[in-house]
Design an enzyme around this catalytic site. Structure first.
Site: not given
Ligand code: PAF
Length: 283
Positions: A30, A33, A36-37, A61, A151-152, A155
Site C-alpha cells: 500500500m 515503502l 521491510g518492503h 480493507q 508482520k501480517d 493475512q
Molecule cells: O499488507 C498490505 O500492505 C496490504 O494488506 C496488501 C496485501 C497490499 C493488500 O492491500
C-alpha cells in the site's frame, strides 16, 4: 523501471515477459515503502526474473473510522526507492482500474473462519477487503510468486488458504519482519510517532520477547502468559487489543503437545494500531 497504472499497459508488458519465458514475482503493497518492503523485493528477485511491485491503498480493507483518508501516500518517494532496488515494474492503479464496476458492485472473496478472529475481530470485514484486492492483483498480474511480510502473519495465512482453495497457481513466500534498531517492527504507520511515542511503541517487541522466552523455556500456561503480556503493555503506556499464543500453522489454540507456536499482538500507541509477532519452537 517502468510505472504503469492501467490494465492494458500492464498486460502488454507482462505478455512480452511471458513470451520470453520470464518468471514474474509480485510484491503487493500500500506504499509509503520502508526497508521491510525492500527486503520483500529482494526475496522476490531471488525467485523470479521480473519483479512487479503494486502500490495501491485499498479502500475495501479499511473500516469506517479507520485511517484510509490519512494513510500516507508517497508515490514519488516509493518509485525512487523501487528504482534503487532494480524493480522492473511499479503498478500504481487508480481505484477505477482496480474496481471498474465501482466499490458497490465489486466482486468479493471471503475466507471464512480465520479472518474473523484476532485482527479480524477488531476490524470486521478487513480481511475480506484484503483477499478481494489480492485476488484482483493476482488476476491482473498473474504472478508465479507473491511475497508477503511476516508482520501480517494472519493475512498471509488467509491468502495461502485462498490460494489453496481456489487452486491459484501462485507460490506464496513469506519475508521476515524487519525492525528498527529499537526492535519496533517497521511499518508505514510508524512515521506518525514522536520520539516519546516511538520508544513506547518499542515495548511491543520487548513484551513479545518476554513471552517467547518463557514459552521457549517450557512454560505452557498460555492464558497466564497472555494476561501478563497485556499487563506489561498497559504499564508501558500502550492500549493493547490482544496478545494471543497460537499454533503457527493455522492459528488454532495451542495444546499440551503443540510444538510450533506464534505469539501475536495488536496494541495502540497514540491512536496508531501496531501489530507484531514472534515464532517460537517449544522445547
Ligand atoms: O499488507 C498490505 O500492505 C496490504 O494488506 C496488501 C496485501 C497490499 C493488500 O492491500
Amino acid at each position: 523501471m517502468i510505472t504503469i497504472s492501467t490494465r492494458p499497459d500492464l498486460w502488454q508488458r507482462l505478455s512480452a515477459w511471458r513470451a520470453a519465458g520470464d518468471r514474474v514475482a509480485l510484491v503487493p503493497t500500500m506504499g509509503n515503502l520502508h526497508d521491510g518492503h525492500a527486503s520483500l523485493v529482494r526475496i522476490a528477485k531471488r525467485h523470479a526474473d521480473r519483479v512487479v511491485v503494486s502500490v495501491f491503498v485499498n479502500p475495501t480493507q479499511f473500516g469506517p473510522g479507520e485511517d484510509y483518508a490519512s494513510y500516507p501516500r508517497t508515490l514519488e518517494d516509493d518509485a525512487t526507492r523501487l528504482q534503487a532496488e532494480n524493480v522492473d515494474l511499479l503498478f500504481a492503479p487508480e481505484i477505477a482500474t482496480m474496481y471498474p464496476l465501482g466499490l458497490e458492485q465489486a466482486t468479493h472473496v471471503s475466507v471464512p473462519g480465520l479472518g474473523d478472529e484476532l485482527c479480524g475481530a477488531a476490524r470486521p470485514g478487513h480481511f475480506d477487503g484484503v483477499t478481494s484486492v489480492v485476488l484482483r492483483l493476482f488476476a491482473l498480474v498473474q504472478p508465479d510468486i507473491a511475497v508477503f511480510g511476516q508482520k501480517d502473519y494472519q493475512q498471509q495465512l488467509i491468502i495461502r488458504r485462498m490460494v489453496l482453495d481456489l487452486g491459484l497457481s501462485v507460490q506464496v513466500e513469506l519475508g521476515p519482519i524487519i525492525r528498527e534498531p529499537s526492535g519496533l517492527a517497521m511499518s508505514s504507520r510508524n512515521g506518525n510517532f514522536s520520539n516519546t511515542e516511538r520508544s513506547i511503541a518499542a515495548a511491543l517487541f520487548e513484551v513479545l520477547q518476554v513471552v517467547a522466552q518463557e514459552l521457549a523455556a517450557g512454560n505452557r500456561k498460555f492464558a497466564k502468559l497472555e494476561a501478563k503480556a497485556m499487563r506489561l503493555l498497559t504499564e508501558a503506556g500502550q492500549s493493547p487489543e490482544y496478545v494471543a499464543i497460537r499454533q503457527s500453522a493455522d492459528l488454532a489454540m495451542p495444546d499440551a503437545g503443540s510444538q510450533s507456536l506464534i505469539v501475536l499482538a495488536a496494541s495502540r500507541v497514540a491512536g496508531v494500531r501496531l501489530i507484531d509477532n514472534i515464532l517460537v519452537k517449544m522445547p
